[in-house]
Write an enzyme that holds these catalytic residues in place. Structure first.
Site, PDB file in Angstrom:
ATOM      1  N   TYR A  66       1.934   2.177 -15.522  1.00  0.00           N
ATOM      2  CA  TYR A  66       0.610   1.607 -15.226  1.00  0.00           C
ATOM      3  C   TYR A  66       0.216   0.554 -16.256  1.00  0.00           C
ATOM      4  CZ  TYR A  66      -0.151   4.390 -11.146  1.00  0.00           C
ATOM      5  OH  TYR A  66      -0.029   4.901  -9.881  1.00  0.00           O
ATOM      6  N   ASP A 102      -6.372  -3.665  -8.037  1.00  0.00           N
ATOM      7  CA  ASP A 102      -6.151  -4.754  -8.996  1.00  0.00           C
ATOM      8  C   ASP A 102      -7.397  -5.568  -9.370  1.00  0.00           C
ATOM      9  OD1 ASP A 102      -6.591  -6.460  -6.775  1.00  0.00           O
ATOM     10  OD2 ASP A 102      -4.453  -6.706  -6.388  1.00  0.00           O
ATOM     11  N   HIS A 117      -8.561   3.336  -3.216  1.00  0.00           N
ATOM     12  CA  HIS A 117      -7.515   3.976  -4.027  1.00  0.00           C
ATOM     13  C   HIS A 117      -7.745   3.816  -5.523  1.00  0.00           C
ATOM     14  CE1 HIS A 117      -4.603   3.782  -0.335  1.00  0.00           C
ATOM     15  NE2 HIS A 117      -5.438   4.812  -0.278  1.00  0.00           N
ATOM     16  N   CYS A 149     -11.983  15.795 -25.958  1.00  0.00           N
ATOM     17  CA  CYS A 149     -11.366  17.124 -25.884  1.00  0.00           C
ATOM     18  C   CYS A 149      -9.864  17.117 -26.138  1.00  0.00           C
ATOM     19  CB  CYS A 149     -11.671  17.768 -24.531  1.00  0.00           C
ATOM     20  SG  CYS A 149     -10.639  17.134 -23.206  1.00  0.00           S
ATOM     21  N   GLY A 186      -2.791  -8.083   5.011  1.00  0.00           N
ATOM     22  CA  GLY A 186      -1.768  -7.756   4.015  1.00  0.00           C
ATOM     23  C   GLY A 186      -1.562  -6.278   3.761  1.00  0.00           C
ATOM     24  N   ASN A 212      -1.032 -11.065   8.641  1.00  0.00           N
ATOM     25  CA  ASN A 212       0.115 -10.501   7.920  1.00  0.00           C
ATOM     26  C   ASN A 212       1.305 -11.435   8.127  1.00  0.00           C
ATOM     27  OD1 ASN A 212       2.339  -8.619   7.093  1.00  0.00           O
ATOM     28  ND2 ASN A 212       0.685  -7.117   7.108  1.00  0.00           N
ATOM     29  N   GLU A 214       4.146 -10.363   8.885  1.00  0.00           N
ATOM     30  CA  GLU A 214       5.000  -9.786   9.942  1.00  0.00           C
ATOM     31  C   GLU A 214       4.234  -8.716  10.723  1.00  0.00           C
ATOM     32  OE1 GLU A 214       8.248  -8.322   7.548  1.00  0.00           O
ATOM     33  OE2 GLU A 214       7.223  -6.409   7.236  1.00  0.00           O
TER      34      GLU A 214
HETATM   35  C1  BJW Z   1       1.562 -10.119   3.270  1.00  0.00           C
HETATM   36  C2  BJW Z   1       1.924 -11.073   2.318  1.00  0.00           C
HETATM   37  C3  BJW Z   1       1.188 -12.275   2.309  1.00  0.00           C
HETATM   38  C4  BJW Z   1       3.203  -9.351   2.042  1.00  0.00           C
HETATM   39  N1  BJW Z   1       0.210 -12.436   3.198  1.00  0.00           N
HETATM   40  N2  BJW Z   1       0.601 -10.339   4.147  1.00  0.00           N
HETATM   41  C5  BJW Z   1      -1.343  11.344   8.074  1.00  0.00           C
HETATM   42  C6  BJW Z   1      -0.065  11.083   8.531  1.00  0.00           C
HETATM   43  C7  BJW Z   1       1.013  11.026   7.643  1.00  0.00           C
HETATM   44  C8  BJW Z   1       0.842  11.242   6.286  1.00  0.00           C
HETATM   45  C9  BJW Z   1      -0.410  11.501   5.832  1.00  0.00           C
HETATM   46  C10 BJW Z   1      -1.486  11.556   6.704  1.00  0.00           C
HETATM   47  N3  BJW Z   1      -2.608  11.812   5.973  1.00  0.00           N
HETATM   48  C11 BJW Z   1      -2.252  11.932   4.676  1.00  0.00           C
HETATM   49  C12 BJW Z   1      -0.917  11.752   4.550  1.00  0.00           C
HETATM   50  C13 BJW Z   1      -0.150  11.778   3.280  1.00  0.00           C
HETATM   51  C14 BJW Z   1      -0.213  10.509   2.497  1.00  0.00           C
HETATM   52  C15 BJW Z   1       0.320   9.368   3.358  1.00  0.00           C
HETATM   53  O1  BJW Z   1      -0.387   8.578   3.922  1.00  0.00           O
HETATM   54  N4  BJW Z   1       1.634   9.257   3.436  1.00  0.00           N
HETATM   55  C16 BJW Z   1       2.299   8.220   4.238  1.00  0.00           C
HETATM   56  C17 BJW Z   1       2.861   7.128   3.329  1.00  0.00           C
HETATM   57  C18 BJW Z   1       3.390   8.869   5.035  1.00  0.00           C
HETATM   58  N5  BJW Z   1      -1.583  10.228   2.057  1.00  0.00           N
HETATM   59  C19 BJW Z   1      -2.082  10.761   0.940  1.00  0.00           C
HETATM   60  O2  BJW Z   1      -1.459  11.541   0.238  1.00  0.00           O
HETATM   61  C20 BJW Z   1      -3.512  10.372   0.593  1.00  0.00           C
HETATM   62  N6  BJW Z   1      -4.305  11.502   0.288  1.00  0.00           N
HETATM   63  C21 BJW Z   1      -4.632  12.417   1.184  1.00  0.00           C
HETATM   64  O3  BJW Z   1      -4.258  12.372   2.332  1.00  0.00           O
HETATM   65  O4  BJW Z   1      -5.456  13.393   0.677  1.00  0.00           O
HETATM   66  C22 BJW Z   1      -5.811  14.474   1.531  1.00  0.00           C
HETATM   67  C23 BJW Z   1      -5.050  15.682   1.110  1.00  0.00           C
HETATM   68  C24 BJW Z   1      -5.194  16.156  -0.177  1.00  0.00           C
HETATM   69  C25 BJW Z   1      -4.500  17.279  -0.561  1.00  0.00           C
HETATM   70  C26 BJW Z   1      -3.631  17.878   0.338  1.00  0.00           C
HETATM   71  C27 BJW Z   1      -3.470  17.367   1.608  1.00  0.00           C
HETATM   72  C28 BJW Z   1      -4.188  16.255   2.004  1.00  0.00           C
HETATM   73  C29 BJW Z   1      -3.551   9.513  -0.668  1.00  0.00           C
HETATM   74  C30 BJW Z   1      -2.851   8.211  -0.513  1.00  0.00           C
HETATM   75  C31 BJW Z   1      -2.862   7.473  -1.852  1.00  0.00           C
HETATM   76  C32 BJW Z   1      -2.047   6.206  -1.804  1.00  0.00           C
HETATM   77  N7  BJW Z   1      -1.914   5.690  -3.121  1.00  0.00           N
HETATM   78  C33 BJW Z   1      -1.164   4.454  -3.335  1.00  0.00           C
HETATM   79  C34 BJW Z   1      -0.901   4.288  -4.851  1.00  0.00           C
HETATM   80  C35 BJW Z   1      -2.169   3.846  -5.589  1.00  0.00           C
HETATM   81  C36 BJW Z   1      -1.971   3.740  -7.054  1.00  0.00           C
HETATM   82  C37 BJW Z   1      -0.939   2.703  -7.451  1.00  0.00           C
HETATM   83  O5  BJW Z   1      -1.029   1.528  -7.054  1.00  0.00           O
HETATM   84  O6  BJW Z   1      -0.027   3.069  -8.157  1.00  0.00           O
HETATM   85  O7  BJW Z   1      -1.900   3.327  -2.823  1.00  0.00           O
HETATM   86  S1  BJW Z   1       0.314   4.402  -2.386  1.00  0.00           S
HETATM   87  C38 BJW Z   1       0.297   2.658  -2.074  1.00  0.00           C
HETATM   88  O8  BJW Z   1       0.218   2.447  -0.638  1.00  0.00           O
HETATM   89  C39 BJW Z   1      -1.034   2.161  -2.670  1.00  0.00           C
HETATM   90  C40 BJW Z   1      -1.533   1.251  -1.562  1.00  0.00           C
HETATM   91  O9  BJW Z   1      -2.931   1.077  -1.671  1.00  0.00           O
HETATM   92  C41 BJW Z   1      -1.086   1.960  -0.314  1.00  0.00           C
HETATM   93  C42 BJW Z   1      -1.007   1.077   0.908  1.00  0.00           C
HETATM   94  O10 BJW Z   1      -0.042   0.097   0.754  1.00  0.00           O
HETATM   95  P1  BJW Z   1      -0.307  -1.379   1.314  1.00  0.00           P
HETATM   96  O11 BJW Z   1      -1.440  -1.993   0.598  1.00  0.00           O
HETATM   97  O12 BJW Z   1      -0.385  -1.350   2.785  1.00  0.00           O
HETATM   98  O13 BJW Z   1       1.009  -2.163   0.803  1.00  0.00           O
HETATM   99  P2  BJW Z   1       2.449  -2.270   1.485  1.00  0.00           P
HETATM  100  O14 BJW Z   1       3.387  -2.702   0.425  1.00  0.00           O
HETATM  101  O15 BJW Z   1       2.796  -1.060   2.230  1.00  0.00           O
HETATM  102  O16 BJW Z   1       2.293  -3.441   2.562  1.00  0.00           O
HETATM  103  C43 BJW Z   1       2.098  -4.797   2.192  1.00  0.00           C
HETATM  104  C44 BJW Z   1       1.897  -5.618   3.456  1.00  0.00           C
HETATM  105  O17 BJW Z   1       1.598  -6.945   3.076  1.00  0.00           O
HETATM  106  C45 BJW Z   1       3.133  -5.687   4.362  1.00  0.00           C
HETATM  107  O18 BJW Z   1       2.746  -5.424   5.700  1.00  0.00           O
HETATM  108  C46 BJW Z   1       3.620  -7.139   4.222  1.00  0.00           C
HETATM  109  O19 BJW Z   1       4.197  -7.639   5.409  1.00  0.00           O
HETATM  110  C47 BJW Z   1       2.345  -7.850   3.890  1.00  0.00           C
HETATM  111  N8  BJW Z   1       2.440  -9.086   3.111  1.00  0.00           N
HETATM  112  N9  BJW Z   1       3.014 -10.610   1.596  1.00  0.00           N
HETATM  113  C48 BJW Z   1      -0.030 -11.497   4.113  1.00  0.00           C
HETATM  114  N10 BJW Z   1       1.497 -13.281   1.415  1.00  0.00           N
HETATM  115 ZN    ZN Z   2     -11.464  15.169 -22.204  1.00  0.00          ZN
END
Ligand code: BJW
Ligand code: ZN
Length: 249
Positions: A66, A102, A117, A149, A186, A212, A214
Site C-alpha cells: 500500500y 486514489d 472501497h 494502544c 472504467g 469503457n 471494451e
Molecule cells: C478503461 C481504461 C480507460 C481500462 N478508459 N476504461 C456476489 C457474487 C459473487 C461474489 C460476491 C458477491 N457479493 C460479494 C462477493 C464477494 C466479493 C466479490 O465481489 N468477489 C468477486 C470478485 C467474485 N465481494 C466482497 O468481498 C466485498 N464485500 C462483501 O461482499 O462483504 C459482505 C460480506 C462480508 C462478510 C462475509 C460475507 C459477505 C468487498 C469487495 C472489496 C473490493 N476491494 C477491492 C480492493 C480495494 C483496496 C485496494 O485497492 O487494494 O476494490 S478489489 C478491487 O476491485 C478494488 C476495486 O475497487 C474493485 C473493482 O475493480 P474495478 O474498478 O472494476 O477495476 P478492474 O481492474 O476490474 O476494471 C478496470 C476496467 O477499466 C476494465 O473494464 C477496463 O476495460 C477498463 N479500462 N483502461 C476506460 N483508459
Molecule cells: Zn489503537
C-alpha cells in the site's frame, strides 16, 4: 462526437447525473487497473494481499504494497476524464460514486463523492479504531503501530470479505437510483455489492451509459455503450453537453 439521439434527449432533460467509476478512469493517470492485460492482479493474487487474514499473517508485506501504491498516487495527477466530470457540475447535479481509493476525483474538483472501497490516504488501528491520515504518519515500509494502544495500523480500504462503509454504500445506491443518467466508467463491474449500484439505477429508470475500452459484464444491460478511453471520451462529451446547454438557453 456522434451521440445517439435518445441519449441527447436524455441529456437535455436530465437534472441529476451519477458517475459510477472504477480503476479504468485512473488508468490514463498512470495507475494500474486490477484486471485485464495490464492489471496488477496478473502479477499478484488478490487473496494474498487484499484481505484481512493476509494482513494479519504478514502486515509488513501488505503495508509495503500500500505504501508503494500511495507513492504512485501522490505522483499522479487527475486526467482529463476526472476533470471533465468535475466540470460537469456547472450543468448538472453531479454525484460521483467511486470504487477507487486514489482520491483523484476530489483532487480534480468533484464535490459530491461516495467512496465505496475506502481511501488510501486514511488508516486506522485494528485494535482501538483510532484513525490516522497518511500525512500524519511517518513514512514507513513496515506496518505502523497505533500511538494510543500499540495495535497494528492498516489502510482504510475495503478488502475481500469485508463490509462496505454503510453510509457510503447507501448514499451511493440512493443517489444512483434517483439519477436521470448513470454513467458507468472504467469498471469491469464484477465486484459486488458495488456492481449492484448501476443495476439498481437501471431498475429505477435511470438511463445507463457505459464508457469503457471494451465490453464488460454490464454491457448487455446498459442503454448505451461508448467504447474508448475515458480520458478522451469524457472531455468530448463535456463539449457536446456545452453545445446542448447553449441551444437550450
Ligand atoms: C478503461 C481504461 C480507460 C481500462 N478508459 N476504461 C456476489 C457474487 C459473487 C461474489 C460476491 C458477491 N457479493 C460479494 C462477493 C464477494 C466479493 C466479490 O465481489 N468477489 C468477486 C470478485 C467474485 N465481494 C466482497 O468481498 C466485498 N464485500 C462483501 O461482499 O462483504 C459482505 C460480506 C462480508 C462478510 C462475509 C460475507 C459477505 C468487498 C469487495 C472489496 C473490493 N476491494 C477491492 C480492493 C480495494 C483496496 C485496494 O485497492 O487494494 O476494490 S478489489 C478491487 O476491485 C478494488 C476495486 O475497487 C474493485 C473493482 O475493480 P474495478 O474498478 O472494476 O477495476 P478492474 O481492474 O476490474 O476494471 C478496470 C476496467 O477499466 C476494465 O473494464 C477496463 O476495460 C477498463 N479500462 N483502461 C476506460 N483508459
Ligand atoms: Zn489503537
Amino acid at each position: 462526437m456522434q451521440l445517439k439521439k435518445e441519449f441527447i434527449e436524455r441529456l437535455q432533460k436530465a437534472k441529476k447525473i451519477v458517475f459510477f467509476t472504477g480503476a479504468g478512469i485512473s488508468a490514463e493517470s498512470g495507475i494500474s487497473t486490477f484486471r485485464g492485460v495490464d492489471g496488477i492482479w496478473n502479477k499478484m493474487k488478490p487473496e494474498e494481499l487484499a484481505n484481512f487474514d493476509a494482513f494479519m499473517r504478514n502486515p509488513d508485506l501488505v503495508w509495503e504494497w500500500y505504501q508503494h501504491r500511495r507513492e504512485i498516487v501522490h505522483n499522479c495527477q487527475p486526467n482529463p476524464g476526472h476533470n471533465a466530470i468535475a466540470a460537469l457540475e456547472q450543468y448538472y447535479d453531479v454525484t460521483v460514486v467511486t470504487q477507487n481509493i486514489d482520491n483523484l476525483h476530489r483532487r480534480a474538483g468533484s464535490t459530491k463523492i461516495f467512496e465505496l472501497h475506502g481511501n488510501i490516504e486514511r488508516n486506522f488501528c485494528v485494535n482501538c479504531h483510532t484513525f490516522y491520515n497518511s500525512p500524519d504518519l511517518e513514512i514507513t515500509y513496515t506496518a505502523p503501530k497505533c500511538k494510543k494502544c500499540g495495535g497494528l495500523v492498516r489502510p482504510d480500504v475495503v478488502w475481500f470479505g469485508e463490509m462496505l462503509p454503510q453510509d457510503q454504500y447507501s448514499g451511493g445506491e440512493k443517489t444512483a437510483a434517483w439519477s436521470d443518467i448513470c454513467f458507468v466508467v472504467g469498471t469491469s463491474a464484477v465486484v459486488f455489492p458495488a456492481a449492484y449500484i448501476p443495476m439498481q439505477a437501471k431498475h429505477n429508470g435511470s438511463y445507463v451509459v457505459e464508457i469503457n475500452i471494451e465490453p464488460t459484464e454490464l454491457s448487455r444491460s446498459a442503454d448505451y455503450s461508448i467504447f474508448g478511453k475515458s480520458g478522451e471520451i469524457l472531455p468530448q462529451l463535456l463539449e457536446e453537453i456545452k453545445k446542448i446547454k447553449e441551444q437550450q438557453l
